[in-house]
Write an enzyme that holds these catalytic residues in place. Structure first.
Site: not given
Ligand code: 13P
Length: 243
Positions: A9, A158, A164, A11, A203, A93, A91
């Site tokens: 991904n 996730e 991250g 992003k 990660s 985010e 996702h």
């Protein structure tokens, strides 16, 4: 066995210059025993889809409608039109920044299936939810509410606190969650639930991929940062292929 899948991904990263990474990744993917997917930003999707056959291309999001007055949105049919085969939906985010609820995520998953592409449905808990001991129950309800009726889907677990951050749940935590998700999928879809790939994301790096892929019910990874560079992504693909 579910299909082994490694998805990158990107992003909001990557301009045309980044397509050279995709080309390097696609050459390496040719010889591997796993499905490789890259989800570049929308501006690169068409060129990406035209320049590789060994790596499948996916969108990072789609609207639930087919067409209409939705400025800035892209429908699943538009993704299918440029030969994308997958789309990430839900996702964390997007759930956080755009207030996407389970109902919206489910509608997007249905839209993907309607357009003939496979949704990669993301779920995951926050650090506070993990620390309060509620991770499995919260993620399970999130998944149950985001699932479409058809089983042609991919799941990506996730944990938000692992995205991250360089922090990865321990193998026991990953095992517990993936086993619970498998149970839920079998409960929902019957034996078909055994064939749905459940990816881990957060990660994932060349240094930890092998041990994560050795966990039962981990069928691959959804990779963010380490998918931007071929030198990081290729060893992750190789680790999955050899797992
Ligand atoms: P990182 O691999 O950068 O932690 O991102 C994970 C992710 O959000 C993939 O969708």
């Amino acid at each position: 066995m579910p299909r082994k899948i490694v998805a990158g991904n990107w992003k909001m990263n990557g301009t045309k210059a980044a397509l050279k990474e995709l080309l390097t990744i696609s050459i390496a993917a040719d010889d591997l025993d796993c499905t490789a997917i890259l989800c570049p930003p929308a501006t690169l999707l068409q060129q990406a889809a035209q320049s590789t056959r060994s790596v499948a291309i996916g969108g990072q999001n789609c609207h639930h409608g087919v067409t209409g007055a939705y400025t800035g949105d892209i429908s699943a049919e538009m993704l299918a039109d440029i030969n994308a085969q997958y789309v990430i939906v839900g996702h964390s985010e997007r759930r956080k920044n755009y207030a996407e609820t389970d109902v919206i995520v489910q509608a997007k998953a249905l839209a993907a299936l309607r357009a003939g592409i496979t949704p990669i449905i993301c779920i995951g808990e926050s650090l506070a939810q993990r620390e309060s001991g509620q991770a499995i129950s919260i993620v399970s309800s999130q998944l149950a509410a985001s699932l479409p009726a058809e089983a042609q889907i991919v799941i990506a677990y996730e944990p938000i606190w692992a995205i991250g951050t360089g922090i990865v749940p321990n193998l026991e935590q990953i095992t517990g969650m993936h086993d619970a998700l498998r149970k839920l999928l079998v409960g929902t879809y019957g034996t078909q639930g055994n064939y749905i790939s459940i990816l881990y994301g957060g990660s994932v790096k060349p240094s930890n991929a092998q041990e994560i892929f050795a966990v039962t019910n981990v069928n691959g990874a959804l990779v963010g940062g380490a998918s931007l560079k071929a030198t990081d992504f290729i060893p992750i693909m190789q680790a999955l292929s050899e797992s």
